[in-house]
Design an enzyme around this catalytic site. Sequence first.
Site, mmCIF file in Angstrom:
data_model
loop_
_atom_site.group_PDB
_atom_site.id
_atom_site.type_symbol
_atom_site.label_atom_id
_atom_site.label_comp_id
_atom_site.label_asym_id
_atom_site.label_seq_id
_atom_site.Cartn_x
_atom_site.Cartn_y
_atom_site.Cartn_z
ATOM 1 N N HIS A 174 35.234 36.193 63.522
ATOM 2 C CA HIS A 174 34.899 35.975 64.937
ATOM 3 C C HIS A 174 33.723 35.016 65.068
ATOM 4 C CE1 HIS A 174 31.354 38.749 64.861
ATOM 5 N NE2 HIS A 174 32.080 39.414 63.981
ATOM 6 N N ASP A 218 32.046 34.893 68.104
ATOM 7 C CA ASP A 218 31.093 35.456 69.066
ATOM 8 C C ASP A 218 30.007 36.245 68.341
ATOM 9 O OD1 ASP A 218 33.213 37.294 68.451
ATOM 10 O OD2 ASP A 218 32.584 38.574 70.114
ATOM 11 N N GLU A 244 35.287 39.866 69.248
ATOM 12 C CA GLU A 244 35.097 40.994 68.342
ATOM 13 C C GLU A 244 33.913 41.861 68.755
ATOM 14 O OE1 GLU A 244 34.089 43.497 64.977
ATOM 15 O OE2 GLU A 244 32.792 42.024 65.938
ATOM 16 N N GLU A 245 32.842 41.221 69.227
ATOM 17 C CA GLU A 245 31.635 41.968 69.596
ATOM 18 C C GLU A 245 31.722 42.567 70.993
ATOM 19 O OE1 GLU A 245 29.624 42.673 67.459
ATOM 20 O OE2 GLU A 245 29.317 41.082 66.005
#
Length: 385
Positions: A71, A73, A138-139
């Site tokens: 990811h 992010d 993802e976060e």
Amino acid sequence: MADSRDRQTLDLALALMRRPSVTPADGGCQELIAGMLEEAGFSVEHMPFGKVSNLWARHGGDSPVLCFAGHTDVVPPGPLKDWEHDPFEPELTDGWLKGRGAADMKTGIAAMVRAGIDFAHDHPDHRGSVAFLITSDEEGPARDGTRRVMDTLSARDETIDWCVVGEPSCSEQLGDTLRVGRRGSLSATMTVRGEQGHVAYPALARNPIQSFAPVLADMYATPLDEGNEHFPPTGFQVVKVQADAGATNVFPGELVTRFNFRFTNQWKSEQIKQWVEDLLSRHDIEYEIEWRPAGEPFLTAHGPLVETARDVVREECGIDPELSTGGGTSDGRFIALHGADVVEFGVINRTIHQVNERIRASDAEGLRRVYARIMERLLLKQEPE
């Protein structure tokens, strides 16, 4: 050649870290990656969903498919005054790479992308396919990222055989931990209904705190399992209990609580829900509950991916990695759900989500070499006769 490729990995990590990409923003990271992969001969497909950017890239058209996932992010940097420098102006000093995303996980992205580009250049006619699945979700809620990409691939019968997730997996030194699964995660918000009343006359009303207390005691006192060879015991934790009528002589009419289960592969979310609801029924309390499943447990205990990754880590890092299922959740859960074998290997996770996030610069180079060797081992060997 090795020295120049190591420097290219660090240069890409620095370039990605200079792009502010607080979830779900991507900050232009995937455009940079896509351009590099296209130049190396990968087919590239952007898959935006809502505010989330996703990238699917592939070199080769056959099976088996070895995918590297990650990811772009990052989490918010926190108070800027607490940072030694601007979190989005990374520094490479005294052998350390510092800045937001150094560990989680722009170095991992840089290492896998550079390894993939080098592999395609050196072995253009490799068997199978090497692929990348990169998201900016993802976060965050993790609804429009890897989950949606996997659903899209599945709908067109495109599958992944093996997946290496580049999450920061190691604890003290690069190579000490290889994750081969993750526990499931199930959260809930529950409102316990009662009837507000005077503390001197409890028989005339119903205190929800009194009703909930034995339920909470039972939930903590009753272990769901003892774990197994691969997983620690299922864990339960309450993260919020709130009830207040605003006066010392009045008990409230409702209580709100939040709790979470981290569970082994002996359970499914639906079974956990039923266990809780049966317990609530036995205590005869009035309640409303909202469940939020984050993912089912997954495990890749054996097979070519685990064996190859373990051998490569041992050879490149000089340490036999612990095969672990610890930690929180990762996007590996969405990939494993579609039948892929999944492992997670990345840099040291000691400073993830912290102020002054950092890793040893040499670990970026080591990580690239591990990824490159995994590609070579799995996609250059001959098909069995």
